[in-house]
Design a protein around this motif. Structure first.
Motif, PDB file in Angstrom:
ATOM      1  N   LYS A 134    -130.754 -43.828  25.850  1.00  0.00           N
ATOM      2  CA  LYS A 134    -130.106 -42.640  25.271  1.00  0.00           C
ATOM      3  C   LYS A 134    -128.882 -42.244  26.094  1.00  0.00           C
ATOM      4  O   LYS A 134    -127.821 -41.946  25.536  1.00  0.00           O
ATOM      5  CB  LYS A 134    -131.085 -41.465  25.238  1.00  0.00           C
ATOM      6  N   GLY A 135    -129.031 -42.227  27.408  1.00  0.00           N
ATOM      7  CA  GLY A 135    -127.926 -41.842  28.277  1.00  0.00           C
ATOM      8  C   GLY A 135    -126.742 -42.776  28.177  1.00  0.00           C
ATOM      9  O   GLY A 135    -125.585 -42.328  28.139  1.00  0.00           O
ATOM     10  N   MET A 136    -127.001 -44.071  28.117  1.00  0.00           N
ATOM     11  CA  MET A 136    -125.898 -45.034  28.022  1.00  0.00           C
ATOM     12  C   MET A 136    -125.188 -44.903  26.688  1.00  0.00           C
ATOM     13  O   MET A 136    -123.958 -45.035  26.616  1.00  0.00           O
ATOM     14  CB  MET A 136    -126.415 -46.453  28.235  1.00  0.00           C
ATOM     15  N   LEU A 177    -114.384 -36.834  35.418  1.00  0.00           N
ATOM     16  CA  LEU A 177    -115.148 -37.627  34.454  1.00  0.00           C
ATOM     17  C   LEU A 177    -116.635 -37.275  34.527  1.00  0.00           C
ATOM     18  O   LEU A 177    -117.303 -37.166  33.494  1.00  0.00           O
ATOM     19  CB  LEU A 177    -114.945 -39.122  34.681  1.00  0.00           C
ATOM     20  N   ALA A 178    -117.161 -37.086  35.736  1.00  0.00           N
ATOM     21  CA  ALA A 178    -118.566 -36.697  35.882  1.00  0.00           C
ATOM     22  C   ALA A 178    -118.827 -35.346  35.214  1.00  0.00           C
ATOM     23  O   ALA A 178    -119.823 -35.176  34.499  1.00  0.00           O
ATOM     24  CB  ALA A 178    -118.945 -36.651  37.358  1.00  0.00           C
ATOM     25  N   ASN A 179    -117.921 -34.390  35.421  1.00  0.00           N
ATOM     26  CA  ASN A 179    -118.071 -33.076  34.786  1.00  0.00           C
ATOM     27  C   ASN A 179    -117.973 -33.176  33.271  1.00  0.00           C
ATOM     28  O   ASN A 179    -118.713 -32.514  32.541  1.00  0.00           O
ATOM     29  CB  ASN A 179    -117.033 -32.100  35.333  1.00  0.00           C
ATOM     30  N   TYR A 180    -117.055 -34.016  32.801  1.00  0.00           N
ATOM     31  CA  TYR A 180    -116.894 -34.226  31.357  1.00  0.00           C
ATOM     32  C   TYR A 180    -118.174 -34.806  30.762  1.00  0.00           C
ATOM     33  O   TYR A 180    -118.633 -34.365  29.703  1.00  0.00           O
ATOM     34  CB  TYR A 180    -115.699 -35.152  31.103  1.00  0.00           C
ATOM     35  N   GLN A 181    -118.773 -35.781  31.431  1.00  0.00           N
ATOM     36  CA  GLN A 181    -120.007 -36.383  30.917  1.00  0.00           C
ATOM     37  C   GLN A 181    -121.136 -35.353  30.851  1.00  0.00           C
ATOM     38  O   GLN A 181    -121.926 -35.347  29.908  1.00  0.00           O
ATOM     39  CB  GLN A 181    -120.429 -37.581  31.778  1.00  0.00           C
ATOM     40  N   LEU A 182    -121.198 -34.486  31.852  1.00  0.00           N
ATOM     41  CA  LEU A 182    -122.229 -33.451  31.860  1.00  0.00           C
ATOM     42  C   LEU A 182    -122.037 -32.489  30.687  1.00  0.00           C
ATOM     43  O   LEU A 182    -122.988 -32.165  29.976  1.00  0.00           O
ATOM     44  CB  LEU A 182    -122.196 -32.689  33.187  1.00  0.00           C
ATOM     45  N   GLU A 183    -120.795 -32.064  30.470  1.00  0.00           N
ATOM     46  CA  GLU A 183    -120.502 -31.101  29.400  1.00  0.00           C
ATOM     47  C   GLU A 183    -120.567 -31.736  28.015  1.00  0.00           C
ATOM     48  O   GLU A 183    -121.126 -31.153  27.087  1.00  0.00           O
ATOM     49  CB  GLU A 183    -119.117 -30.479  29.615  1.00  0.00           C
ATOM     50  N   GLU A 184    -119.994 -32.905  27.858  1.00  0.00           N
ATOM     51  CA  GLU A 184    -119.858 -33.525  26.540  1.00  0.00           C
ATOM     52  C   GLU A 184    -121.073 -34.335  26.127  1.00  0.00           C
ATOM     53  O   GLU A 184    -121.447 -34.355  24.962  1.00  0.00           O
ATOM     54  CB  GLU A 184    -118.600 -34.411  26.513  1.00  0.00           C
ATOM     55  N   ALA A 185    -121.690 -35.040  27.080  1.00  0.00           N
ATOM     56  CA  ALA A 185    -122.773 -35.961  26.738  1.00  0.00           C
ATOM     57  C   ALA A 185    -124.136 -35.516  27.254  1.00  0.00           C
ATOM     58  O   ALA A 185    -125.139 -36.170  26.988  1.00  0.00           O
ATOM     59  CB  ALA A 185    -122.450 -37.355  27.284  1.00  0.00           C
ATOM     60  N   ASN A 186    -124.166 -34.420  28.007  1.00  0.00           N
ATOM     61  CA  ASN A 186    -125.423 -33.936  28.601  1.00  0.00           C
ATOM     62  C   ASN A 186    -126.100 -34.989  29.476  1.00  0.00           C
ATOM     63  O   ASN A 186    -127.326 -35.128  29.467  1.00  0.00           O
ATOM     64  CB  ASN A 186    -126.397 -33.463  27.514  1.00  0.00           C
ATOM     65  N   ILE A 187    -125.289 -35.745  30.208  1.00  0.00           N
ATOM     66  CA  ILE A 187    -125.840 -36.685  31.175  1.00  0.00           C
ATOM     67  C   ILE A 187    -125.220 -36.399  32.541  1.00  0.00           C
ATOM     68  O   ILE A 187    -124.078 -35.974  32.644  1.00  0.00           O
ATOM     69  CB  ILE A 187    -125.626 -38.169  30.787  1.00  0.00           C
ATOM     70  N   ALA A 213    -119.159 -40.524  24.518  1.00  0.00           N
ATOM     71  CA  ALA A 213    -118.253 -39.546  25.163  1.00  0.00           C
ATOM     72  C   ALA A 213    -116.983 -40.231  25.635  1.00  0.00           C
ATOM     73  O   ALA A 213    -115.881 -39.673  25.505  1.00  0.00           O
ATOM     74  CB  ALA A 213    -118.968 -38.857  26.318  1.00  0.00           C
ATOM     75  N   LEU A 214    -117.088 -41.432  26.195  1.00  0.00           N
ATOM     76  CA  LEU A 214    -115.913 -42.150  26.647  1.00  0.00           C
ATOM     77  C   LEU A 214    -114.984 -42.501  25.481  1.00  0.00           C
ATOM     78  O   LEU A 214    -113.756 -42.491  25.617  1.00  0.00           O
ATOM     79  CB  LEU A 214    -116.298 -43.421  27.407  1.00  0.00           C
ATOM     80  N   SER A 215    -115.577 -42.811  24.336  1.00  0.00           N
ATOM     81  CA  SER A 215    -114.768 -43.198  23.185  1.00  0.00           C
ATOM     82  C   SER A 215    -113.905 -42.046  22.666  1.00  0.00           C
ATOM     83  O   SER A 215    -112.926 -42.269  21.943  1.00  0.00           O
ATOM     84  CB  SER A 215    -115.663 -43.716  22.051  1.00  0.00           C
TER      85      SER A 215
END
Length: 199
Positions: A185-187, A148-158, A193-195
């Motif tokens: 912005k990050g939230m 999930l952390a990797n996904y957030q970095l790739e998909e949401a740039n956070i 991204a979660l949606s």
């Protein structure tokens, strides 16, 4: 050994209790670790200190003196100034952290599949993300908090951090040491991204 690096960054009714203050017997057995990186916003300056029984501190000093060099002189003087004359600035920063903490907790707990307890100190929140295990988006599978952390970095740039190393494998860590504008912005990016994740 008592790590009290966040002693000044506590919220609501929470109070930091110095372990060494509990009794004279405990004081004789306790090494208190602290520094200026968190409360005085001097991360990277690498100024810390230890308090404890004289013979232990002497041994630590002897060892340190033969294994590393000392911190640079400007960092030492800046740290002395911070410790002596910066309590008002620390309180202003603590109040701002509290505002950001409340915002993030409210935002996270309003999201359908996240839950997060309210921290009483430091500048991190740790939402439980286990609901998303087994979901995927665009061929990316989420099997654990690292995925999930990797996904957030790739998909949401956070950037968020898995808490597996801290015995909380179903959680991620989000810092609120950034500006409120960036946190908002990050939230929003996190939620978007979660949606996209589908079971």
């Amino acid at each position: 050994m008592s790590d009290e690096i966040y002693e000044l960054l506590v919220y609501e009714e929470a109070k930091n209790i110095c372990v060494a203050s509990l009794s004279p017997a405990i004081k004789e057995k306790t090494i208190t670790i602290n520094g200026v990186s968190k409360a005085y916003a001097m991360t990277g300056w690498r100024i810390g200190y230890a308090l404890g029984p004289a013979h232990i501190i002497k041994g630590m000093t002897d060892y340190q003196g033969n294994t590393t060099t000392s911190p640079n002189t400007p960092a030492q003087y800046a740290s002395m100034e911070a410790l002596a004359n910066s309590r008002e600035s620390v309180e202003m920063m603590r109040a701002e952290f509290d505002r950001r903490r409340k915002y993030i907790i409210e935002k996270i707990n309003a999201m359908e599949h996240l839950s997060c307890s309210t921290p009483k100190g430091a500048f991190y929140v740790m939402p439980n993300v286990s609901h998303y295990y087994g979901s995927q988006y665009n061929g990316i599978m989420i099997n654990n908090s690292l995925d999930l952390a990797n996904y957030q970095l790739e998909e949401a740039n956070i950037a968020v951090v898995t808490e597996a190393a801290f015995e909380a494998p179903d959680h991620i860590r989000i810092s609120y040491s950034n500006s409120m504008e960036n946190i908002e912005k990050g939230m929003n990016r996190l939620e978007e991204a979660l949606s996209k994740l589908n079971p």
